[in-house]
Write a protein that holds these residues in place. Structure first.
Motif, PDB file in Angstrom:
ATOM      1  N   ARG A   1      30.800 -28.569 -99.872  1.00  0.00           N
ATOM      2  CA  ARG A   1      30.756 -29.066 -98.666  1.00  0.00           C
ATOM      3  C   ARG A   1      29.968 -28.517 -97.501  1.00  0.00           C
ATOM      4  NH1 ARG A   1      35.110 -30.344 -94.131  1.00  0.00           N
ATOM      5  NH2 ARG A   1      35.647 -28.155 -94.369  1.00  0.00           N
ATOM      6  N   LEU A   2      29.526 -27.263 -97.891  1.00  0.00           N
ATOM      7  CA  LEU A   2      28.721 -26.444 -97.161  1.00  0.00           C
ATOM      8  C   LEU A   2      27.152 -26.649 -97.379  1.00  0.00           C
ATOM      9  CD1 LEU A   2      30.587 -23.190 -96.799  1.00  0.00           C
ATOM     10  CD2 LEU A   2      30.951 -25.254 -95.288  1.00  0.00           C
ATOM     11  N   ASP A   3      26.948 -26.893 -98.566  1.00  0.00           N
ATOM     12  CA  ASP A   3      25.664 -27.248 -98.873  1.00  0.00           C
ATOM     13  C   ASP A   3      24.601 -28.167 -97.886  1.00  0.00           C
ATOM     14  OD1 ASP A   3      24.579 -25.758-100.950  1.00  0.00           O
ATOM     15  OD2 ASP A   3      25.462 -26.942-102.531  1.00  0.00           O
ATOM     16  N   GLY A   4      23.580 -27.327 -97.411  1.00  0.00           N
ATOM     17  CA  GLY A   4      22.613 -28.192 -96.655  1.00  0.00           C
ATOM     18  C   GLY A   4      22.882 -28.417 -95.209  1.00  0.00           C
ATOM     19  N   LEU A   5      24.126 -27.935 -94.825  1.00  0.00           N
ATOM     20  CA  LEU A   5      24.362 -27.691 -93.364  1.00  0.00           C
ATOM     21  C   LEU A   5      23.839 -27.092 -92.573  1.00  0.00           C
ATOM     22  CD1 LEU A   5      28.525 -28.219 -93.241  1.00  0.00           C
ATOM     23  CD2 LEU A   5      26.777 -30.072 -93.145  1.00  0.00           C
ATOM     24  N   ILE A   6      23.485 -27.497 -91.275  1.00  0.00           N
ATOM     25  CA  ILE A   6      22.651 -26.973 -90.426  1.00  0.00           C
ATOM     26  C   ILE A   6      23.498 -26.545 -89.220  1.00  0.00           C
ATOM     27  CG2 ILE A   6      20.931 -27.063 -88.615  1.00  0.00           C
ATOM     28  CD1 ILE A   6      19.099 -28.542 -90.790  1.00  0.00           C
TER      29      ILE A   6
ATOM     30  N   VAL B   1      18.525 -22.717 -81.386  1.00  0.00           N
ATOM     31  CA  VAL B   1      17.659 -22.844 -82.449  1.00  0.00           C
ATOM     32  C   VAL B   1      18.541 -23.329 -83.746  1.00  0.00           C
ATOM     33  CG1 VAL B   1      16.437 -21.057 -81.859  1.00  0.00           C
ATOM     34  CG2 VAL B   1      18.463 -20.260 -83.180  1.00  0.00           C
ATOM     35  N   GLU B   2      18.092 -23.991 -84.764  1.00  0.00           N
ATOM     36  CA  GLU B   2      18.669 -24.442 -85.945  1.00  0.00           C
ATOM     37  C   GLU B   2      18.724 -23.465 -86.985  1.00  0.00           C
ATOM     38  OE1 GLU B   2      17.064 -28.259 -87.052  1.00  0.00           O
ATOM     39  OE2 GLU B   2      17.766 -29.153 -85.212  1.00  0.00           O
ATOM     40  N   GLN B   3      19.930 -23.017 -87.809  1.00  0.00           N
ATOM     41  CA  GLN B   3      19.907 -22.270 -88.770  1.00  0.00           C
ATOM     42  C   GLN B   3      20.726 -22.716 -89.842  1.00  0.00           C
ATOM     43  OE1 GLN B   3      18.179 -19.549 -88.611  1.00  0.00           O
ATOM     44  NE2 GLN B   3      18.530 -18.763 -86.479  1.00  0.00           N
ATOM     45  N   ALA B   4      20.159 -22.515 -91.317  1.00  0.00           N
ATOM     46  CA  ALA B   4      20.564 -22.950 -92.374  1.00  0.00           C
ATOM     47  C   ALA B   4      22.335 -22.405 -92.177  1.00  0.00           C
ATOM     48  CB  ALA B   4      20.013 -22.342 -93.522  1.00  0.00           C
ATOM     49  N   LEU B   5      23.379 -23.121 -92.367  1.00  0.00           N
ATOM     50  CA  LEU B   5      24.605 -22.462 -92.624  1.00  0.00           C
ATOM     51  C   LEU B   5      24.830 -21.359 -93.780  1.00  0.00           C
ATOM     52  CD1 LEU B   5      27.775 -22.093 -91.730  1.00  0.00           C
ATOM     53  CD2 LEU B   5      28.251 -24.327 -92.922  1.00  0.00           C
ATOM     54  N   LEU B   6      24.258 -21.789 -94.977  1.00  0.00           N
ATOM     55  CA  LEU B   6      24.257 -20.914 -95.951  1.00  0.00           C
ATOM     56  C   LEU B   6      22.939 -20.057 -96.168  1.00  0.00           C
ATOM     57  CD1 LEU B   6      25.888 -23.161 -98.811  1.00  0.00           C
ATOM     58  CD2 LEU B   6      26.917 -21.576 -97.257  1.00  0.00           C
ATOM     59  N   ARG B   7      22.957 -18.766 -96.546  1.00  0.00           N
ATOM     60  CA  ARG B   7      21.896 -17.913 -96.665  1.00  0.00           C
ATOM     61  C   ARG B   7      21.806 -17.513 -98.187  1.00  0.00           C
ATOM     62  NH1 ARG B   7      20.533 -13.788 -91.402  1.00  0.00           N
ATOM     63  NH2 ARG B   7      18.166 -14.390 -91.721  1.00  0.00           N
ATOM     64  N   VAL B   8      20.810 -17.682 -98.800  1.00  0.00           N
ATOM     65  CA  VAL B   8      20.772 -16.946-100.014  1.00  0.00           C
ATOM     66  C   VAL B   8      19.901 -15.796-100.172  1.00  0.00           C
ATOM     67  CG1 VAL B   8      20.308 -17.557-102.386  1.00  0.00           C
ATOM     68  CG2 VAL B   8      20.812 -19.518-100.681  1.00  0.00           C
ATOM     69  N   ASN B   9      20.238 -14.874-100.655  1.00  0.00           N
ATOM     70  CA  ASN B   9      19.739 -13.505-100.989  1.00  0.00           C
ATOM     71  C   ASN B   9      18.641 -13.702-101.906  1.00  0.00           C
ATOM     72  OD1 ASN B   9      19.029 -10.905-101.675  1.00  0.00           O
ATOM     73  ND2 ASN B   9      20.622 -10.115-100.453  1.00  0.00           N
TER      74      ASN B   9
ATOM     75  N   ALA C   1      12.579 -12.409 -92.755  1.00  0.00           N
ATOM     76  CA  ALA C   1      11.319 -13.081 -93.697  1.00  0.00           C
ATOM     77  C   ALA C   1      10.755 -14.317 -92.950  1.00  0.00           C
ATOM     78  CB  ALA C   1      11.922 -13.146 -95.090  1.00  0.00           C
ATOM     79  N   GLY C   2      11.545 -14.899 -92.407  1.00  0.00           N
ATOM     80  CA  GLY C   2      11.202 -16.258 -91.681  1.00  0.00           C
ATOM     81  C   GLY C   2      12.131 -17.001 -91.193  1.00  0.00           C
ATOM     82  N   PRO C   3      11.916 -18.161 -90.616  1.00  0.00           N
ATOM     83  CA  PRO C   3      13.212 -19.015 -90.151  1.00  0.00           C
ATOM     84  C   PRO C   3      13.928 -19.746 -91.116  1.00  0.00           C
ATOM     85  CG  PRO C   3      10.917 -20.070 -89.535  1.00  0.00           C
ATOM     86  CD  PRO C   3      10.523 -18.809 -90.366  1.00  0.00           C
ATOM     87  N   THR C   4      15.016 -20.108 -91.050  1.00  0.00           N
ATOM     88  CA  THR C   4      15.891 -20.559 -91.987  1.00  0.00           C
ATOM     89  C   THR C   4      15.867 -22.104 -92.100  1.00  0.00           C
ATOM     90  OG1 THR C   4      18.046 -20.742 -90.721  1.00  0.00           O
ATOM     91  CG2 THR C   4      17.651 -18.523 -91.939  1.00  0.00           C
TER      92      THR C   4
END
Ligand code: OGA
Ligand code: MN
Length: 297
Positions: free
Chosen positions: A159-164, A192-200, A284-287
């Protein structure tokens, strides 16, 4: 416990965090040791380096070995320099007026947050060194948003995939009082907008980009948005996903803002003194760019 060169790595909790000894910042850190610290950082998210006294220049030099640093926030003491003074003491030695905007702004660190998530490019890591600690209180607590994500049922994860998520410093400061943010700071730091999921990118492990700056889920109504953010916070701050650090002067703690939240516990700001110095590694950059989630940041 594992050893690389002379480095000794001892887990702090079963979920995350490690105590790292067997090196000295003052005596010089060779490249092999630095690489071993970097891999421990990616694996454990919070590294505790006991007995590493440093001054500001030494802390900056050590931190910069890991990458470029962020400048401090507008409106803070020493704004624009490479060190943030997390303290109730002014540079001239007098105590901050506890009702002043400067004091309120720092006090909002009592809410769970991740550093600079209100900036377009959220911070990668922070290093905090204890220069002066109060007699009581003032611990710093960490909660793993990676362990939290990994503990969620797969239906919730999907459900969280792709959420901002919209992150906004006005949101975290308003949790204390709207007076904690000045008009100039408001203008300088828009939402600002951020990705809910961060992938290392080093291990493909996912974590949640939430915390006190997280104001709402983009495109969701207030009720649903609040409910999801609260659910994710509750999953994160469970005792099995947290570590509480009780400071000794000379300690340094380095944490991964991509994988943990943290909060500073209260202390007697009126009668006691606490001085912590923070250096912050830039992300490293904006999400999110033009409404599109960026993977691997
Ligand atoms: C920070 C912070 C908490 C503390 O330095 O980013 O949130 O305990 N500190 O001082
Ligand atoms: Mn912080």
């Amino acid at each position: 416990m594992s050893r690389t060169n002379q480095l000794v790595i001892e887990p702090l909790t079963p979920a995350f965090g490690a105590r790292v000894t067997g090196f000295s910042i003052r005596e010089g850190v060779d490249d092999g040791t630095l690489t071993a610290i970097e891999s421990a950082f990616e694996a454990y998210s919070v590294l505790y380096f006991p007995d590493q006294p440093v001054d500001d220049e030494e802390q900056i030099a050590f931190s910069e070995r890991f990458g470029p640093l962020e400048g401090t926030l507008p409106g803070a003491v020493g704004a624009g320099t490479k060190v943030a003074r997390i303290t109730n003491v002014m540079p001239d030695g007098t105590l901050k007026d506890p009702d002043s905007q400067l004091a309120l702004f720092t006090r909002a660190n009592i809410f769970w947050h991740t550093d600079s998530s209100f900036k377009p490019k959220p911070a990668k890591a922070s290093l905090l060194s204890a220069r002066r600690i109060p007699t009581e209180g003032g611990d710093t607590e960490f909660a793993s948003t990676r362990a939290a994500y990994e503990s969620l049922p797969s239906a919730t994860q999907e459900r969280l995939d792709g959420l901002i998520v919209v992150h906004d410093i006005a949101h975290s400061r308003a949790m204390l009082t709207p007076k904690a943010l000045s008009t100039e700071q408001r203008a300088a730091m828009p939402p600002v907008e951020q990705a809910l999921l961060r992938v290392n990118p080093s291990n493909d492990r996912k974590s949640l980009l939430i915390g006190s700056h997280a104001a709402r889920i983009k495109g969701w109504n207030d009720g649903e948005s609040k409910a999801l953010l609260e659910e994710l916070m509750a999953a994160t701050v469970k005792p099995e996903h947290t570590y509480r650090h009780r400071w000794t002067v000379g300690d340094i703690v380095m944490w991964d803002n991509r994988a943990v939240l943290h909060r500073g516990h209260e202390y007697d700001e009126i009668n006691d003194r606490r001085l912590m110095i923070r250096t912050t590694l830039a992300g490293a950059g904006p999400t999110v760019v033009d409404g599109i989630v960026q993977i691997g940041l």
